[in-house]
Design an enzyme around this catalytic site. Structure first.
Site, short mmCIF file in Angstrom:
data_model
loop_
_atom_site.label_atom_id
_atom_site.label_comp_id
_atom_site.label_asym_id
_atom_site.label_seq_id
_atom_site.Cartn_x
_atom_site.Cartn_y
_atom_site.Cartn_z
N LEU A 197 0.83 -1.22 0.00
CA LEU A 197 0.00 0.00 0.00
C LEU A 197 0.86 1.26 0.00
CD1 LEU A 197 -2.93 -1.05 2.38
CD2 LEU A 197 -2.75 -1.28 -0.10
N ALA A 206 5.15 -2.84 -8.21
CA ALA A 206 6.24 -2.03 -8.76
C ALA A 206 5.98 -0.57 -8.48
CB ALA A 206 6.33 -2.23 -10.28
N THR A 236 6.78 -4.32 -19.23
CA THR A 236 6.26 -3.21 -20.03
C THR A 236 6.99 -3.09 -21.36
OG1 THR A 236 6.30 -0.79 -20.10
CG2 THR A 236 7.80 -1.80 -18.57
N ASP A 237 6.31 -2.52 -22.35
CA ASP A 237 6.98 -2.27 -23.64
C ASP A 237 8.10 -1.24 -23.50
OD1 ASP A 237 5.40 0.00 -23.28
OD2 ASP A 237 4.41 -0.11 -25.24
N GLU A 238 8.09 -0.48 -22.37
CA GLU A 238 9.09 0.58 -22.23
C GLU A 238 10.52 0.04 -22.13
OE1 GLU A 238 7.94 3.87 -19.72
OE2 GLU A 238 5.83 3.39 -19.96
N TYR A 262 12.79 4.15 -14.53
CA TYR A 262 11.69 3.17 -14.43
C TYR A 262 11.91 2.01 -15.39
CZ TYR A 262 7.16 1.06 -15.63
OH TYR A 262 6.16 0.16 -15.94
N LYS A 276 12.67 -2.07 -14.81
CA LYS A 276 11.81 -3.15 -15.32
C LYS A 276 12.64 -4.11 -16.20
CE LYS A 276 7.92 -3.62 -14.81
NZ LYS A 276 7.16 -4.31 -13.72
N TYR A 284 3.02 17.56 -22.15
CA TYR A 284 4.48 17.66 -22.20
C TYR A 284 4.96 17.92 -23.63
CZ TYR A 284 4.37 15.18 -17.64
OH TYR A 284 4.13 14.79 -16.35
N ASP A 326 8.96 19.63 -21.51
CA ASP A 326 8.94 18.21 -21.83
C ASP A 326 9.58 17.38 -20.71
OD1 ASP A 326 8.33 16.00 -23.27
OD2 ASP A 326 9.58 16.47 -25.02
N GLY A 372 14.36 13.04 -21.44
CA GLY A 372 14.54 11.68 -22.02
C GLY A 372 13.24 11.06 -22.50
P1 NAD Z 1 0.36 0.97 -9.85
O1 NAD Z 1 1.42 1.96 -9.51
O2 NAD Z 1 -1.05 1.44 -10.04
O3 NAD Z 1 0.30 -0.16 -8.71
C1 NAD Z 1 1.44 -0.71 -8.14
C2 NAD Z 1 1.02 -1.49 -6.88
O4 NAD Z 1 2.18 -2.10 -6.32
C3 NAD Z 1 0.41 -0.60 -5.79
O5 NAD Z 1 -0.74 -1.20 -5.24
C4 NAD Z 1 1.53 -0.51 -4.75
O6 NAD Z 1 1.04 -0.33 -3.43
C5 NAD Z 1 2.20 -1.86 -4.92
N1 NAD Z 1 3.60 -1.86 -4.49
C6 NAD Z 1 4.56 -0.94 -4.80
N2 NAD Z 1 5.72 -1.26 -4.21
C7 NAD Z 1 5.50 -2.41 -3.51
C8 NAD Z 1 6.31 -3.25 -2.68
N3 NAD Z 1 7.60 -2.96 -2.47
N4 NAD Z 1 5.76 -4.34 -2.14
C9 NAD Z 1 4.45 -4.65 -2.34
N5 NAD Z 1 3.63 -3.89 -3.10
C10 NAD Z 1 4.15 -2.78 -3.67
O7 NAD Z 1 0.89 0.20 -11.12
P2 NAD Z 1 0.08 -0.42 -12.36
O8 NAD Z 1 -0.13 0.63 -13.37
O9 NAD Z 1 -1.07 -1.18 -11.84
O10 NAD Z 1 1.18 -1.42 -12.94
C11 NAD Z 1 1.28 -2.76 -12.44
C12 NAD Z 1 2.43 -3.45 -13.15
O11 NAD Z 1 2.21 -3.46 -14.56
C13 NAD Z 1 3.79 -2.78 -12.93
O12 NAD Z 1 4.75 -3.79 -12.76
C14 NAD Z 1 4.03 -2.01 -14.23
O13 NAD Z 1 5.40 -1.91 -14.49
C15 NAD Z 1 3.32 -2.89 -15.23
N6 NAD Z 1 2.79 -2.21 -16.43
C16 NAD Z 1 1.99 -1.11 -16.29
C17 NAD Z 1 1.46 -0.51 -17.44
C18 NAD Z 1 0.53 0.68 -17.33
O14 NAD Z 1 0.17 1.25 -18.36
N7 NAD Z 1 0.09 1.08 -16.15
C19 NAD Z 1 1.76 -1.03 -18.70
C20 NAD Z 1 2.60 -2.16 -18.79
C21 NAD Z 1 3.09 -2.75 -17.64
P1 TYD Z 2 2.08 8.24 -18.59
O1 TYD Z 2 0.62 8.04 -18.37
O2 TYD Z 2 2.89 8.81 -17.47
O3 TYD Z 2 2.66 6.86 -19.11
P2 TYD Z 2 4.14 6.51 -19.73
O4 TYD Z 2 5.04 7.64 -19.46
O5 TYD Z 2 4.51 5.30 -18.94
O6 TYD Z 2 3.91 6.24 -21.17
O7 TYD Z 2 2.26 9.22 -19.83
C1 TYD Z 2 1.71 8.89 -21.10
C2 TYD Z 2 2.17 9.96 -22.07
O8 TYD Z 2 1.57 11.20 -21.70
C3 TYD Z 2 3.67 10.21 -22.03
O9 TYD Z 2 4.12 10.49 -23.35
C4 TYD Z 2 3.81 11.45 -21.15
C5 TYD Z 2 2.55 12.21 -21.45
N1 TYD Z 2 2.03 13.04 -20.33
C6 TYD Z 2 1.72 14.39 -20.54
O10 TYD Z 2 1.88 14.94 -21.65
N2 TYD Z 2 1.23 15.12 -19.50
C7 TYD Z 2 1.03 14.59 -18.25
O11 TYD Z 2 0.61 15.30 -17.31
C8 TYD Z 2 1.34 13.19 -18.06
C9 TYD Z 2 1.14 12.54 -16.72
C10 TYD Z 2 1.83 12.46 -19.13
#
Ligand code: NAD
Ligand code: TYD
Length: 349
Positions: free
Chosen positions: A35, A83, A139-141, A164, A168, A221, A286, A289
């Site tokens: 949490l 994460a 992630t694709d990142e 980040y 990953k 950005y 922006d 990176g």
């Molecule tokens: P999020 O930030 O919404 O949730 C992360 C969760 O992990 C939270 O509930 C947090 O409390 C928990 N957490 C963080 N550190 C912890 C620790 N040390 N021990 C236990 N719990 C911990 O993230 P999300 O967007 O739901 O992403 C989940 C996963 O999917 C991540 O690994 C992320 O890299 C991956 N992912 C996310 C996206 C996206 O678009 N959000 C896309 C591809 C992959």
């Molecule tokens: P984000 O949701 O942070 O995902 P990621 O960086 O993992 O792709 O951002 C998505 C895209 O939106 C990214 O190119 C950054 C841009 N962005 C903005 O332009 N303004 C904002 O306030 C945020 C949070 C993101």
């Protein structure tokens, strides 16, 4: 029936995945989540009494606790979502990204190795016959940035650009090493940007919806022409479920829905749907990176596992905006910080 340890289940994708699994399977789910600011148990309030669900508050870096959870609940499967997930935060404070995303993953891998008695690269062991037992949600990142052409395939070299994505990519390589060295029956999934219910409003889509609802400026950005490949979170969940059921051990599967959109297009669409003016758009400095474009080639998962996304972007984004509009209380509690007291109210009374 499996006993699945879902880590990070109180976050955006993890909570959607737990809902998905409780609705579609009989598996027992243990949600281990520390949490952080991103974890919100209100996302799971409707399933807190489900007999197939249990919440454990704890950190994936805590070796003793993780080991205890494996033993106490006879964990036979892990889906690791836990994460630090926000690129902007990783630029300001990288260290926690390395400890949680890398060391935390290693702690889980070690617990799996110990509790599942993994001895080595034995492709015929009992564990292998049981199919995929560990999914690393990546992630694709990790592939870095694309130019105007091309897509990420599973063989694209890793070339991460932010703290980040480096964390990953590092975790992915650790997972792979536990497969090669100890025979861990694992799969790595690499998904594109998700959207949908329960996403923390620091990410693009919920942030823009919230600001629009409150008539606040919309910080874009740079030139807003960066491209992301959007997938509805429920489609990500069904893809992970398909990997769990049919994935080939030791493989990587890219997950995406062929929905490339420039950030500014998304912001304009949200403005139109909520009925605000383009005047709210504010171009800001922006991100350092900043990756220009991501795009996923999903041929492997669609052809091998028969998975395909069920949402079109138009349908998914319309439903998502409606969801946030009809869950203003959920959003308001996050913005006010009130959600942080939910755990105390629910569990410490
Ligand atoms: P999020 O930030 O919404 O949730 C992360 C969760 O992990 C939270 O509930 C947090 O409390 C928990 N957490 C963080 N550190 C912890 C620790 N040390 N021990 C236990 N719990 C911990 O993230 P999300 O967007 O739901 O992403 C989940 C996963 O999917 C991540 O690994 C992320 O890299 C991956 N992912 C996310 C996206 C996206 O678009 N959000 C896309 C591809 C992959
Ligand atoms: P984000 O949701 O942070 O995902 P990621 O960086 O993992 O792709 O951002 C998505 C895209 O939106 C990214 O190119 C950054 C841009 N962005 C903005 O332009 N303004 C904002 O306030 C945020 C949070 C993101």
């Amino acid at each position: 029936m499996k006993n699945i340890l879902v880590t990070g289940g109180a976050g955006f994708i993890g909570s959607n995945f737990i809902h998905y699994m409780l609705e579609n399977t009989d598996h027992f789910i243990v949600n281990l989540d520390s949490l952080t600011y991103a974890g919100n148990l209100e996302n799971l309030a409707d399933v807190s009494d489900n007999k197939n669900y249990l919440f454990v508050k704890g950190d994936i870096r805590d070796k003793e606790l993780v080991d205890k959870v494996f033993g106490n609940y006879s964990i036979d499967t892990v889906v690791n979502f836990a994460a630090e997930s926000h690129v902007d935060r990783s630029i300001v404070e990288p260290e926690i990204f390395l400890t949680t995303n890398v060391i935390g993953t290693q702690t889980l891998l070690n617990a799996a190795k110990k509790n599942w008695n993994l001895r080595g690269d034995d492709k015929y062991s009992r564990e292998y016959k049981q199919g995929v037992k560990y999914i690393q949600v990546s992630t694709d990142e990790v592939y870095g940035a694309l130019g105007k052409e091309g897509m990420f395939t599973e063989t694209t070299p890793l070339s991460p650009n932010s703290p980040y994505s480096v964390s990953k990519a590092s975790a992915d390589m650790l997972v792979k090493s536990y497969n090669t060295t100890f025979g861990l029956p694992c799969v790595i999934t690499r998904c594109s940007n998700n959207y949908g219910p329960f996403q923390f409003p620091e990410k693009l889509i919920p942030l823009m919806i919230n600001n629009c609802m409150n008539n606040k400026s919309l910080p874009v950005y740079g030139d807003g022409m960066q491209i992301r490949d959007w997938l509805h979170v429920k489609d990500h969940c069904s893809a992970i479920a398909a990997v769990l059921e049919k994935g080939r051990i030791g493989e990587v599967y890219n997950i995406g829905g062929n929905n490339e959109k420039a950030n500014i297009e998304i912001v304009r669409l949200i403005i139109r749907k909520i009925g605000r003016s383009d005047n709210l758009i504010t171009y800001v400095k922006d991100r350092p990176g900043h990756d220009r474009r991501y795009a996923i080639d999903n041929t492997k998962i669609t052809s091998e596992l028969g998975w395909s996304p069920s949402y079109t972007f138009e349908q998914g984004i319309a439903e998502t905006i409606d969801w946030y509009l009809s869950h203003r209380e959920w959003m308001d509690k996050i913005i006010s910080g009130e959600y942080l007291s939910y755990y105390d109210k629910m569990y410490n009374t």
